[in-house]
Design a protein around this motif. Structure first.
Motif, PDB file in Angstrom:
ATOM      1  N   MET A  70       0.820  -1.207   0.000  1.00 52.00           N
ATOM      2  CA  MET A  70       0.000   0.000   0.000  1.00 52.00           C
ATOM      3  C   MET A  70       0.859   1.265   0.000  1.00 52.00           C
ATOM      4  SD  MET A  70      -3.213   0.817   2.529  1.00 52.00           S
ATOM      5  CE  MET A  70      -2.223   0.829   4.011  1.00 52.00           C
ATOM      6  N   MET A  71       2.036   1.198   0.651  1.00 51.51           N
ATOM      7  CA  MET A  71       2.877   2.377   0.807  1.00 51.51           C
ATOM      8  C   MET A  71       3.726   2.686  -0.423  1.00 51.51           C
ATOM      9  SD  MET A  71       2.061   3.620   3.724  1.00 51.51           S
ATOM     10  CE  MET A  71       3.368   4.820   4.003  1.00 51.51           C
ATOM     11  N   THR A  72       3.699   1.829  -1.432  1.00 50.93           N
ATOM     12  CA  THR A  72       4.538   2.064  -2.610  1.00 50.93           C
ATOM     13  C   THR A  72       4.192   3.375  -3.322  1.00 50.93           C
ATOM     14  OG1 THR A  72       3.026   0.725  -3.971  1.00 50.93           O
ATOM     15  CG2 THR A  72       4.938  -0.383  -3.009  1.00 50.93           C
ATOM     16  N   LYS A  73       2.975   3.864  -3.158  1.00 51.50           N
ATOM     17  CA  LYS A  73       2.553   5.094  -3.831  1.00 51.50           C
ATOM     18  C   LYS A  73       2.986   6.355  -3.089  1.00 51.50           C
ATOM     19  CE  LYS A  73      -1.637   2.885  -5.644  1.00 51.50           C
ATOM     20  NZ  LYS A  73      -3.135   2.925  -5.654  1.00 51.50           N
ATOM     21  N   PHE A  74       3.553   6.188  -1.901  1.00 50.43           N
ATOM     22  CA  PHE A  74       3.801   7.345  -1.050  1.00 50.43           C
ATOM     23  C   PHE A  74       5.286   7.413  -0.689  1.00 50.43           C
ATOM     24  CE2 PHE A  74      -0.494   5.744  -0.326  1.00 50.43           C
ATOM     25  CZ  PHE A  74      -1.236   6.855  -0.704  1.00 50.43           C
ATOM     26  N   ASP A  75       6.077   7.955  -1.617  1.00 45.00           N
ATOM     27  CA  ASP A  75       7.522   7.918  -1.436  1.00 45.00           C
ATOM     28  C   ASP A  75       8.038   8.956  -0.448  1.00 45.00           C
ATOM     29  OD1 ASP A  75       7.154  10.191  -2.955  1.00 45.00           O
ATOM     30  OD2 ASP A  75       8.247   9.443  -4.710  1.00 45.00           O
ATOM     31  N   GLN A  76       7.139   9.765   0.142  1.00 46.90           N
ATOM     32  CA  GLN A  76       7.579  10.690   1.185  1.00 46.90           C
ATOM     33  C   GLN A  76       7.869   9.967   2.507  1.00 46.90           C
ATOM     34  OE1 GLN A  76       4.486  10.437  -0.100  1.00 46.90           O
ATOM     35  NE2 GLN A  76       2.945  11.531   1.136  1.00 46.90           N
ATOM     36  N   TYR A  77       7.469   8.694   2.593  1.00 47.68           N
ATOM     37  CA  TYR A  77       7.713   7.923   3.807  1.00 47.68           C
ATOM     38  C   TYR A  77       8.964   7.057   3.658  1.00 47.68           C
ATOM     39  CZ  TYR A  77       3.098   9.175   5.571  1.00 47.68           C
ATOM     40  OH  TYR A  77       2.004   9.868   6.030  1.00 47.68           O
ATOM     41  N   LYS A  78       9.805   7.109   4.674  1.00 44.42           N
ATOM     42  CA  LYS A  78      10.990   6.244   4.723  1.00 44.42           C
ATOM     43  C   LYS A  78      10.715   5.109   5.694  1.00 44.42           C
ATOM     44  CE  LYS A  78      15.957   6.184   5.692  1.00 44.42           C
ATOM     45  NZ  LYS A  78      17.142   6.971   6.120  1.00 44.42           N
ATOM     46  N   VAL A  79      10.953   3.881   5.241  1.00 45.31           N
ATOM     47  CA  VAL A  79      10.640   2.716   6.061  1.00 45.31           C
ATOM     48  C   VAL A  79      11.882   2.222   6.796  1.00 45.31           C
ATOM     49  CG1 VAL A  79      11.010   1.133   4.108  1.00 45.31           C
ATOM     50  CG2 VAL A  79       9.597   0.411   6.072  1.00 45.31           C
ATOM     51  N   LYS A 125      21.972 -11.838  14.633  1.00 44.93           N
ATOM     52  CA  LYS A 125      21.527 -10.454  14.458  1.00 44.93           C
ATOM     53  C   LYS A 125      21.517 -10.133  12.972  1.00 44.93           C
ATOM     54  CE  LYS A 125      23.560  -8.734  18.794  1.00 44.93           C
ATOM     55  NZ  LYS A 125      24.451  -7.716  19.406  1.00 44.93           N
ATOM     56  N   PRO A 126      20.404  -9.642  12.435  1.00 41.97           N
ATOM     57  CA  PRO A 126      19.101  -9.490  13.071  1.00 41.97           C
ATOM     58  C   PRO A 126      18.408 -10.828  13.240  1.00 41.97           C
ATOM     59  CG  PRO A 126      18.909  -8.979  10.758  1.00 41.97           C
ATOM     60  CD  PRO A 126      20.369  -9.235  11.014  1.00 41.97           C
ATOM     61  N   SER A 127      17.263 -10.821  13.874  1.00 43.11           N
ATOM     62  CA  SER A 127      16.502 -12.056  14.054  1.00 43.11           C
ATOM     63  C   SER A 127      16.000 -12.570  12.708  1.00 43.11           C
ATOM     64  CB  SER A 127      15.310 -11.798  14.977  1.00 43.11           C
ATOM     65  OG  SER A 127      14.368 -10.944  14.331  1.00 43.11           O
ATOM     66  N   GLY A 128      15.714 -13.866  12.659  1.00 39.26           N
ATOM     67  CA  GLY A 128      15.122 -14.416  11.448  1.00 39.26           C
ATOM     68  C   GLY A 128      13.778 -13.777  11.150  1.00 39.26           C
ATOM     69  N   THR A 129      13.031 -13.451  12.187  1.00 39.54           N
ATOM     70  CA  THR A 129      11.739 -12.782  12.012  1.00 39.54           C
ATOM     71  C   THR A 129      11.925 -11.423  11.358  1.00 39.54           C
ATOM     72  OG1 THR A 129      10.873 -13.908  13.962  1.00 39.54           O
ATOM     73  CG2 THR A 129       9.675 -11.945  13.211  1.00 39.54           C
ATOM     74  N   ALA A 130      12.936 -10.670  11.810  1.00 44.93           N
ATOM     75  CA  ALA A 130      13.207  -9.361  11.221  1.00 44.93           C
ATOM     76  C   ALA A 130      13.593  -9.487   9.751  1.00 44.93           C
ATOM     77  CB  ALA A 130      14.312  -8.645  11.997  1.00 44.93           C
ATOM     78  N   ILE A 131      14.357 -10.514   9.417  1.00 49.36           N
ATOM     79  CA  ILE A 131      14.747 -10.725   8.021  1.00 49.36           C
ATOM     80  C   ILE A 131      13.510 -11.032   7.170  1.00 49.36           C
ATOM     81  CG2 ILE A 131      16.014 -12.243   6.461  1.00 49.36           C
ATOM     82  CD1 ILE A 131      18.153 -12.488   8.655  1.00 49.36           C
ATOM     83  N   THR A 132      12.607 -11.871   7.692  1.00 52.85           N
ATOM     84  CA  THR A 132      11.374 -12.168   6.959  1.00 52.85           C
ATOM     85  C   THR A 132      10.553 -10.902   6.758  1.00 52.85           C
ATOM     86  OG1 THR A 132      11.323 -14.422   7.838  1.00 52.85           O
ATOM     87  CG2 THR A 132       9.264 -13.549   6.938  1.00 52.85           C
ATOM     88  N   LEU A 133      10.458 -10.076   7.785  1.00 55.61           N
ATOM     89  CA  LEU A 133       9.735  -8.807   7.659  1.00 55.61           C
ATOM     90  C   LEU A 133      10.409  -7.905   6.630  1.00 55.61           C
ATOM     91  CD1 LEU A 133       9.035  -8.184  11.445  1.00 55.61           C
ATOM     92  CD2 LEU A 133       7.288  -8.590   9.698  1.00 55.61           C
ATOM     93  N   ALA A 134      11.735  -7.839   6.657  1.00 49.28           N
ATOM     94  CA  ALA A 134      12.463  -7.020   5.687  1.00 49.28           C
ATOM     95  C   ALA A 134      12.206  -7.505   4.270  1.00 49.28           C
ATOM     96  CB  ALA A 134      13.956  -7.047   6.009  1.00 49.28           C
ATOM     97  N   GLN A 135      12.180  -8.821   4.088  1.00 48.03           N
ATOM     98  CA  GLN A 135      11.902  -9.371   2.757  1.00 48.03           C
ATOM     99  C   GLN A 135      10.502  -8.993   2.302  1.00 48.03           C
ATOM    100  OE1 GLN A 135      12.760 -13.461   3.702  1.00 48.03           O
ATOM    101  NE2 GLN A 135      14.872 -13.332   2.971  1.00 48.03           N
ATOM    102  N   GLY A 136       9.552  -8.991   3.230  1.00 52.35           N
ATOM    103  CA  GLY A 136       8.192  -8.584   2.897  1.00 52.35           C
ATOM    104  C   GLY A 136       8.104  -7.147   2.441  1.00 52.35           C
ATOM    105  N   VAL A 137       8.915  -6.281   3.060  1.00 52.76           N
ATOM    106  CA  VAL A 137       8.974  -4.874   2.649  1.00 52.76           C
ATOM    107  C   VAL A 137       9.663  -4.747   1.291  1.00 52.76           C
ATOM    108  CG1 VAL A 137       9.965  -2.616   3.189  1.00 52.76           C
ATOM    109  CG2 VAL A 137       8.908  -3.974   5.001  1.00 52.76           C
ATOM    110  N   MET A 138      10.793  -5.432   1.124  1.00 51.88           N
ATOM    111  CA  MET A 138      11.590  -5.273  -0.090  1.00 51.88           C
ATOM    112  C   MET A 138      10.871  -5.774  -1.335  1.00 51.88           C
ATOM    113  SD  MET A 138      15.539  -5.964   1.172  1.00 51.88           S
ATOM    114  CE  MET A 138      15.231  -7.605   1.819  1.00 51.88           C
TER     115      MET A 138
END
Length: 232
Positions: A116-125, A138-151
């Motif tokens: 949803m946020m792809t249209k709003f480049d004023q936000y830094k994730v 470090k980082p946790s495996g959960t954090a890596i999965t979340l990062a992959q979801g964002v990327m």
């Protein structure tokens, strides 16, 4: 079911209790210094060990034709090799960076928000993860999965632990006593911040999810994820 516990630390002991409460028996409690004796009796194995032991544990299961659920993180450079071995042995395998029902719902929410946020480049994730001081990776495996979801839904190709001005996705890692696991995703602009979070209160959710995954996997062949188990 007869379950082999590969890794018998704090998580292994919680998994043991929950498995027994659900009517299962434990045929092996393996620590890093003990043998695989008893593994051949298992209907399924649950691996919550350490990164240096995970590949050996998973391989031993495939060699004996025993389905294995692995929640160990920090070894994923060997994941593709384990998948190939599973397929060659016609085994059954689930790897999950986090088996908690709530976290897996959070994974889906994270990916939806990122899209949803792809249209709003004023936000830094950015991401933040907090765990107990005994956590090795470090980082946790959960954090890596979340990062992959964002990327998957953004212009970020890589994640980083350095808060720099590059286009890499920043993951802020913190280690604090007695924190089972907390993850935040922030979208920050000049005028506001949008945030979603998941906070684990104890290890119960991780352990229950792992046992449910083992129950689901035991009669099957193939490579799966928690999305298959939970039908997400």
């Amino acid at each position: 079911m007869k379950i082999a516990l590969l890794g018998y630390g704090k998580m292994g002991k919680v998994i043991e209790r929950i498995a027994q409460e659900r009517g299962h028996s434990i045929v092996l409690r393996k620590s890093s210094n003990s043998s695989f004796e008893g593994l051949e009796q298992a209907d399924v194995a649950i691996d919550f060990s350490i990164p240096d032991s995970a590949v050996e544990n998973i391989t031993a299961c495939f060699e004996l034709g025993i389905p294995v659920v692995s929640g160990t993180t920090g070894w994923l450079s060997e994941y593709d090799n384990m998948v190939q071995l599973c397929e060659a042995k016609q085994g059954a395998f689930i790897y999950g960076s986090n088996f908690s029902l709530g976290v897996n719902l959070f994974f889906e929410l994270n990916a939806y928000l990122a899209k949803m946020m792809t249209k709003f480049d004023q936000y830094k994730v950015s991401l933040e993860e907090i765990h107990h001081t005994q956590k090795l990776d470090k980082p946790s495996g959960t954090a890596i999965t979340l990062a992959q979801g964002v990327m998957e839904h953004s212009g970020h190709a890589h994640w980083t632990l350095e808060n720099s001005n590059t286009n890499d996705l920043f993951i802020d890692v913190k280690r604090i006593e007695n924190v089972p696991g907390t993850h935040h995703i922030y979208y920050t602009s000049a005028v506001d911040t949008i945030a979603i979070s998941h906070t684990a209160h104890n290890r119960e959710g991780f352990a229950l999810g792992a046992v449910i995954a083992a129950e689901w996997l035991a009669p099957r062949k193939g490579v799966y994820t928690m999305k298959d188990v939970l039908e997400l």
